[in-house]
Each structure stands twice: as structure tokens, then as C-alpha cells.
Design a protein around this motif. Sequence first.
Motif, short mmCIF file in Angstrom:
data_model
loop_
_atom_site.label_atom_id
_atom_site.label_comp_id
_atom_site.label_asym_id
_atom_site.label_seq_id
_atom_site.Cartn_x
_atom_site.Cartn_y
_atom_site.Cartn_z
N MET A 1 3.29 7.36 -26.98
CA MET A 1 2.85 6.53 -25.86
C MET A 1 3.82 6.68 -24.70
O MET A 1 5.03 6.57 -24.87
N GLU A 2 3.28 6.92 -23.53
CA GLU A 2 4.10 7.09 -22.33
C GLU A 2 3.80 5.98 -21.33
O GLU A 2 2.64 5.65 -21.09
N ILE A 3 4.85 5.40 -20.77
CA ILE A 3 4.69 4.38 -19.73
C ILE A 3 5.22 4.95 -18.42
O ILE A 3 6.37 5.38 -18.34
N LYS A 4 4.38 4.96 -17.41
CA LYS A 4 4.75 5.50 -16.11
C LYS A 4 4.89 4.36 -15.10
O LYS A 4 3.97 3.57 -14.92
N ILE A 5 6.04 4.29 -14.46
CA ILE A 5 6.29 3.27 -13.45
C ILE A 5 5.62 3.70 -12.14
O ILE A 5 5.85 4.81 -11.65
N LEU A 6 4.79 2.83 -11.59
CA LEU A 6 4.07 3.15 -10.35
C LEU A 6 4.83 2.66 -9.12
O LEU A 6 4.96 3.38 -8.14
N CYS A 7 5.32 1.43 -9.17
CA CYS A 7 6.07 0.89 -8.03
C CYS A 7 6.79 -0.38 -8.45
O CYS A 7 6.41 -1.03 -9.43
N THR A 8 7.83 -0.71 -7.72
CA THR A 8 8.56 -1.96 -7.91
C THR A 8 8.79 -2.59 -6.54
O THR A 8 9.21 -1.90 -5.61
N LYS A 9 8.48 -3.87 -6.44
CA LYS A 9 8.65 -4.56 -5.16
C LYS A 9 9.08 -5.99 -5.41
O LYS A 9 9.20 -6.44 -6.56
N LEU A 10 9.33 -6.71 -4.33
CA LEU A 10 9.72 -8.11 -4.42
C LEU A 10 8.54 -8.99 -4.02
O LEU A 10 7.93 -8.78 -2.97
N ILE A 11 8.21 -9.96 -4.87
CA ILE A 11 7.20 -10.96 -4.55
C ILE A 11 7.92 -12.23 -4.11
O ILE A 11 8.76 -12.76 -4.84
N LYS A 12 7.61 -12.70 -2.92
CA LYS A 12 8.30 -13.86 -2.36
C LYS A 12 7.37 -15.07 -2.31
O LYS A 12 6.15 -14.93 -2.41
N PRO A 13 7.94 -16.27 -2.18
CA PRO A 13 7.10 -17.47 -2.10
C PRO A 13 6.08 -17.38 -0.97
O PRO A 13 6.34 -16.80 0.09
N PHE A 14 4.91 -17.96 -1.21
CA PHE A 14 3.82 -17.93 -0.24
C PHE A 14 4.21 -18.63 1.05
O PHE A 14 3.84 -18.22 2.15
N LEU A 15 4.99 -19.72 0.91
CA LEU A 15 5.50 -20.46 2.06
C LEU A 15 7.02 -20.47 2.02
O LEU A 15 7.61 -20.51 0.93
#
Length: 237
Positions: A1-15
Motif C-alpha cells: 500500500m502506497e500513500i501519496k501526499i497531495l498537499c499540506t496547508k494551514l486551516i485557520k479560524p473562520f473568524l
Amino acid sequence: MEIKILCTKLIKPFLPTPHHLQRYKFSFCDQISEKEHVSMVFFFHNYNNFDMDERLEQSLSKILTHVYPAAGRYDDKDEYCSILCLDQGVSYTKAKTNDTLDNFLNKARNDFGHAALFSPHVNKNIDETNFMVSPIVTIQVTKFECGGLAISISISHPAMDGFSVFQFTSEWAKVCRIGTPIDKINFFRFNMGDIFPTRDITGLFKSTPIPVIQQDIVVKRIVIREAVMSRLRKKMH
């Protein structure tokens, strides 16, 4: 089984976090907790939710508006006894695997270690040298070839204990599923630091050598069938 990383980003509070909430003080219990990440992973079959990626990110952003310390960073100027809640964001990784969920679950029945493959990959770069400056929450969403999902959540233990992690995860799922308005999200109180304030712990704990005990570790799997859960729900109502 291979896991490929597509992207990494930061999720910030909506407000944005209000100015008067931008420093979260630890409690004494947080202060003495282990400096480690607590991880868990959930697996979901494909329910033909084509907009799931967007819903996961948007609902997480809404949750972070309420659980604002999760999107902050430890304050090194306060001896790491508080969190600066400046909306720095949680680490959010999207990945995919060439395996199907059913095939993976068959493998996992014989070796639970397979589940660790879905832990947030960014955690591999977190150690004692950078633990306190790394994101407090790391998340990885891995999509199986069949459309199923593995959602892994890892949270820094001084910031959240086990109960808080489960509650955070449960509320995120609820907001994602039913679209709870942001002004109705209210399930945490951040006042433990007022009840049990931090203190000088210098010399509080005497360092004693811990004997190493060689023993086998037993791992057990608990399966709760849907029929049993349905009967339990009926009894509760």
C-alpha cells in the motif's frame, strides 16, 4: 500500500480571534502533562459525498473559531505555560492511497499497526527540539481508491486532554454533517487556568530512575455491531 501526499496547508479560524482571547493560560494539569502528540484515526466508507473535501475544511474552520487555542502556538516567552491564539492555523494534509478501504481493513484485522500509516505525515518532523513551536493540531485526510476516507487527528497533549480531543472531533463531525451555524457552536469553556493556575514546579517532582520492565504488550480489538448500537439508541430514547 502506497500513500501519496497531495498537499499540506494551514486551516485557520473562520473568524478572527478577538484581542481579549488571544492568550490562553494553561492550568496546572496542562503544565505538568506529557509533551507529546495524541493521535487517532477514523475510517469512513464512500457515501458519495462529492463535496466532502470542501465540507471538511469549512467545518474545521468554523470549529476553530470556537476552539481558538487549537489554531495557536505555545508562547516561549511564558515558559510555554500559555498559547498565543493569533490564528496561526492547524496543519491540514490531503493524501491518497492506491488501496481500497475494505482491503485495508482486512489487513488491519491481523495487524493494527497498519493504522499508524495514516497518521499525519508532518508528525514525523516533530521531536523534542521543535515540539513547542510546531502546530498544536495536525490533521491528515487520506482518500482510498474506492472513495473511502481515513481522517487522522493528532493533538498536542498539553493543549488538550483525551476527553477534549474526543469532544473536538465529535463536534467537528456534527458541524460537517448538519452544518451547524457558527454562532451555535459552543461546547468548550476555557477557564481551567483560572480554577487551577500554573505554578512554579521547580523541584516539585523528584527525578527517580524508572525500572525498565520487559513484558509482552497485548492488543485487543473491540467490535460493536450496528444492530447493537441501534438497540442501545432505542433504549436511551
